[in-house]
Scaffold this active site. Sequence first.
Site, PDB file in Angstrom:
ATOM      1  N   HIS A  52      -7.635  -5.668  -0.647  1.00 43.66           N
ATOM      2  CA  HIS A  52      -6.376  -4.941  -0.419  1.00 43.66           C
ATOM      3  C   HIS A  52      -5.561  -5.543   0.721  1.00 43.66           C
ATOM      4  O   HIS A  52      -4.433  -5.125   0.975  1.00 43.66           O
ATOM      5  CB  HIS A  52      -6.684  -3.476  -0.108  1.00 43.66           C
ATOM      6  CG  HIS A  52      -5.476  -2.589  -0.064  1.00 43.66           C
ATOM      7  ND1 HIS A  52      -4.586  -2.471  -1.112  1.00 43.66           N
ATOM      8  CD2 HIS A  52      -4.991  -1.789   0.926  1.00 43.66           C
ATOM      9  CE1 HIS A  52      -3.622  -1.634  -0.785  1.00 43.66           C
ATOM     10  NE2 HIS A  52      -3.838  -1.204   0.453  1.00 43.66           N
ATOM     11  N   ASP A  70      -8.437  -4.954  -6.534  1.00 39.22           N
ATOM     12  CA  ASP A  70      -7.938  -3.972  -5.558  1.00 39.22           C
ATOM     13  C   ASP A  70      -7.983  -2.576  -6.167  1.00 39.22           C
ATOM     14  O   ASP A  70      -7.226  -2.262  -7.094  1.00 39.22           O
ATOM     15  CB  ASP A  70      -6.507  -4.341  -5.154  1.00 39.22           C
ATOM     16  CG  ASP A  70      -5.973  -3.471  -4.024  1.00 39.22           C
ATOM     17  OD1 ASP A  70      -6.715  -2.573  -3.564  1.00 39.22           O
ATOM     18  OD2 ASP A  70      -4.827  -3.689  -3.596  1.00 39.22           O
ATOM     19  N   SER A  94       0.830  -1.194   0.000  1.00 36.75           N
ATOM     20  CA  SER A  94       0.000   0.000   0.000  1.00 36.75           C
ATOM     21  C   SER A  94       0.873   1.256   0.000  1.00 36.75           C
ATOM     22  O   SER A  94       1.663   1.456  -0.920  1.00 36.75           O
ATOM     23  CB  SER A  94      -0.951  -0.042   1.207  1.00 36.75           C
ATOM     24  OG  SER A  94      -1.953   0.932   1.102  1.00 36.75           O
TER      25      SER A  94
END
Length: 510
Positions: free
Chosen positions: A444, A383, A326
């Site tokens: 995610h 995602d 991320s």
Amino acid sequence: MQILTPNTDLFHTQRKLFTCSTITSTLIPTKPLSVSTARKTNREHLRNLENVLKTSSTSTDNHDNNVSSRQVKTTTSTSTLLGGLSLARIWPHMKAAVDEMSPRNLKRLQRLLSKSSEERSPKNKLGSNWRELHGSNNWAGLLDPLDENLRRELVRYGEFVQASYHAFHSDPEGSPRDIALPDGSFKATKSLYATSSVRLPKWIDDVAPDLRWMTKPTSWVGYVAVCDDPREIRRMGRREIVIALRGTATLLEWSENFRPNLVSMPEPKPDPSDPTRPKVECGFNSLYTTASQHAPSLAESLVGEICRLVDLYAGEELSISVTGHSLGAAIALLAADDIAERVPNAPPVSVFSFGGPRVGNREFADRLVSKGVKVLRVVNSQDVVTKVPGIFSDNDNNKQGQNRIMEMVERNNPWAYSHVGAELRLDMKMSPYLKPNADVACCHDLEAYLHLVDGFLASNCPFRANAKRSLRKLLDEQRSNVKVLYTGKSLRLNRDSIVDNGDVLPSPSS
């Protein structure tokens, strides 16, 4: 033990009244049939089928001394009963479910749920092949189908990132004392901190004093680790330096994520009038370059530590692997670019990112390529984080015949972002355990990523049948996104009876 045998004669009689659609596998009546009778018959056979499955599950759980003989007996009995139902011919989807919950697969699922420690794929000797796994040929021929050694390396890098999440949450207000590295052959040499340039009103701390760490301008974001085990160094073919970076955790980090305008990167002789300068997302650049009153910036701290390690191990074959998830995946690109630019005699630098957003424009991507930085992005098709920020700029825009006016507009567009490097694209729908409509958090989730990597064979192949990774963490973090078939009462009882030794790091969901 009594086994309920389905009324196969009645079932075959009713089956003759139906034809199977080859498109949707839906039961279509060929002539009028009493609705109440059909429902009654279906309920009866499904009830018998449920008893058969319960019997199979019970037989698998109660094995002590004669496991093999009892399993053979149960498998034979079940296959005979299910064969009489002819599910393969009249209801293919039900047959697939029955196959998944057969005694053999039940035993395998129980093994994945009941591990006291992680089972990993065997570590092969990499030798001189480490350069290829590190991206010397941009991972050509290694991604689809996925090379087994590369799969093992990707899972290992993901676990380094999980260790950074775990260390941060153990002491979010300060500096973690111990970093539980997943690989005992590595030792942590440096803690890394990022500082936000965003400032919040002081009254926010007064409203929520227990969450003061959420508004701290400087937070622990990761670490630098180096392999110091001679045996592991020989296996890998070099001494590896790993930089692991976690994803977004604090309120100020979230604030930086929502500063998507592109800003120019520092250059020796910048030309402000040049629209083709490398640019990166403002918030990511802020976290990487901002210094606090009491500590240097993440950039200065990281480059200084890498310079020290390169000097310390001068003369040895080294590699630098930057990994993150991320926000950490975004900062990993900035760190790799900085190391290649500022570290004298820098060894090969590669980035292995999970669920990373876009970071810069096409010129920034070209800059990384020109410096020899190799980037492998692991992406889940579902995602949304990998599809932001900005407007995507395809690398094929340089093809001959491109409208120059549109290209000029794109170059001056403050939202023209471009991905960089090679891509390993995964699909949540390929997992037999996760729901195909899993929510945004699950798509995610880092543990979900590692689950998909561990089971990925190729884009045109089903999930790997001999996947090694335990499902415990996935169930802990994403139970609502796991198929009901695998969260039934009997499986929950089996799992709840297991003592968790705490040896497995928790999976972050952000």
